[in-house]
Design an enzyme around this catalytic site. Structure first.
Site, mmCIF file in Angstrom:
data_model
loop_
_atom_site.group_PDB
_atom_site.id
_atom_site.type_symbol
_atom_site.label_atom_id
_atom_site.label_comp_id
_atom_site.label_asym_id
_atom_site.label_seq_id
_atom_site.Cartn_x
_atom_site.Cartn_y
_atom_site.Cartn_z
ATOM 1 N N THR A 142 -8.215 2.640 -0.371
ATOM 2 C CA THR A 142 -6.796 2.527 -0.013
ATOM 3 C C THR A 142 -6.564 1.105 0.466
ATOM 4 O O THR A 142 -7.440 0.524 1.114
ATOM 5 C CB THR A 142 -6.396 3.508 1.111
ATOM 6 O OG1 THR A 142 -5.151 3.067 1.685
ATOM 7 C CG2 THR A 142 -7.405 3.590 2.241
ATOM 8 N N ASP B 216 -4.782 0.362 2.819
ATOM 9 C CA ASP B 216 -4.483 0.401 4.263
ATOM 10 C C ASP B 216 -5.694 0.086 5.158
ATOM 11 O O ASP B 216 -5.527 -0.265 6.319
ATOM 12 C CB ASP B 216 -3.943 1.785 4.648
ATOM 13 C CG ASP B 216 -2.675 2.137 3.904
ATOM 14 O OD1 ASP B 216 -1.991 1.208 3.439
ATOM 15 O OD2 ASP B 216 -2.376 3.338 3.778
HETATM 16 O O1 F6P Z 1 -1.594 4.557 1.475
HETATM 17 C C1 F6P Z 1 -1.246 3.464 0.697
HETATM 18 C C2 F6P Z 1 0.229 3.168 0.824
HETATM 19 O O2 F6P Z 1 0.521 2.058 -0.011
HETATM 20 C C3 F6P Z 1 0.743 2.918 2.237
HETATM 21 O O3 F6P Z 1 0.488 1.608 2.684
HETATM 22 C C4 F6P Z 1 2.209 3.236 2.091
HETATM 23 O O4 F6P Z 1 2.781 3.611 3.322
HETATM 24 C C5 F6P Z 1 2.193 4.378 1.119
HETATM 25 O O5 F6P Z 1 0.990 4.274 0.382
HETATM 26 C C6 F6P Z 1 3.351 4.408 0.147
HETATM 27 O O6 F6P Z 1 3.141 5.490 -0.714
HETATM 28 P P1 F6P Z 1 4.006 5.794 -2.017
HETATM 29 O O7 F6P Z 1 3.774 4.672 -2.997
HETATM 30 O O8 F6P Z 1 3.496 7.097 -2.518
HETATM 31 O O9 F6P Z 1 5.416 5.853 -1.553
#
Ligand code: F6P
Length: 320
Positions: free
Chosen positions: A126, A128
């Protein structure tokens, strides 16, 4: 009979997921395992999107962004009946082991499946960097480099316009992307869950920067910190002497080609995950601790997120 191992990617995509899939499939085949790939994460198990994977299945993907297996968020997996049906689907193919490439949410899905008799290995991926049991997740390095490049560019235009750029980065309530990119770019202020100056402090800092005749100010802010970031922007415009603009980097941070570092990390963790299966170890998540490959029980790793930032916070403090 050959051991049957499946792999999937889940949650937000992260650069290097493809390199991890490749490492898992190729090292599994080298052990003589029968390898399977599942499309669209946990939903793909439930909906039987399961295919057999050979060596060429993962050719020419090491440098590609996204995930060839696609990914999905599948909240239905909180339902025990859905998990039970998914476990049955895997058993139908004779699959005993599942390698899950994803973040902490994906680990929770994997843990649920382990309670239905499927042997799990988790690989942390990830942007994050918020997964317990590893110092770095696959995808973090590339996203960090993307942010760094973007902030360097914003610095140029901010200077021309005597502007404060407020750059919002991802992280899902983990400040690593903000703290590391802020350090890498030498920005004026970082606002993250772990480093949260008050609005008064923010205004005071920016005022002083302006009084010192700076041509621009750069602020990096983690997503999900403010209900309305524009309120802060307006205060900056009226109270500091800088014009101010918000730049949301968004999913741009998840695109591109994985960095060399993410590809190598993915290769190491993918091969290690399969080595563990070959050695009869399961229901663990792999990671790198103190630079070395390691694994922890999945039950431990699903509990909390990664807290160890003290050393970096000290650097940020000293370089203010
Ligand atoms: O977990 C990875 C991430 O990019 C986070 O940083 C972000 O909050 C989230 O996913 C956004 O998710 P999605 O693209 O499903 O809206």
């Amino acid at each position: 009979m050959a051991v049957k191992v499946a792999v999937l990617t889940s949650g937000g995509d992260a650069l290097g997921m493809n390199a991890a899939i490749r490492a898992v499939i190729r090292s599994g085949l080298a052990y003589g395992f029968q390898m399977f790939a599942i499309f669209e994460g946990f939903r793909g198990i439930f909906e039987n999107k399961i295919v057999s994977a050979d060596r060429t299945f993962v050719s020419e993907i090491i440098m590609r962004g996204g995930t060839i297996l696609k990914t999905a968020r599948f909240p239905e997996f909180h339902d025990n009946d859905v998990v039970s049906k998914a476990a049955d689907n895997l058993r139908f193919y004779g699959i005993t082991h599942l390698i899950v490439i994803g973040g902490d949410g994906s680990y929770r899905g994997a843990f649920a499946l382990s309670k239905h008799g499927i042997k799990i290995i988790g690989i942390p991926a990830t942007i994050d960097n918020d997964v317990m049991g590893t110092e770095q997740t696959i995808g973090f390095d590339t996203a960090l480099n993307t942010i760094t490049e973007a902030v360097d560019k914003l610095r140029d235009t901010s200077s021309s316009h005597h502007r404060c750029s407020i750059i919002e980065v991802m992280g899902n309530r983990c400040g690593d992307l903000a703290l590391y990119s802020g350090t890498a770019c030498g920005v004026d202020l970082i606002i993250s869950p772990e480093y949260r100056p008050s609005e008064e402090e923010i205004i005071e800092t920016l005022k002083n920067i302006n009084l010192n005749r700076a041509r621009h100010a750069l602020v990096i802010v983690s997503e999900k910190q403010y209900e309305n970031l524009d309120d802060l922007r307006k205060r900056i415009v009226t109270e500091t002497g800088f014009d101010a603009k918000i730049e949301v980097l968004g999913r741009l941070q998840r695109g591109g080609s994985p960095s060399a570092s993410d590809r190598v990390l993915a290769g190491r963790l993918g091969v290690y995950a399969v080595d563990l299966i070959a050695n009869g170890i399961d229901n663990v998540c792999v990671g790198v601790i103190n630079g070395r490959l390691s694994h922890q029980p999945i039950a431990e790793v699903t509990k909390t997120t990664n807290p160890n930032l003290d050393e970096l916070l000290n650097v940020i403090d000293k370089l203010k």
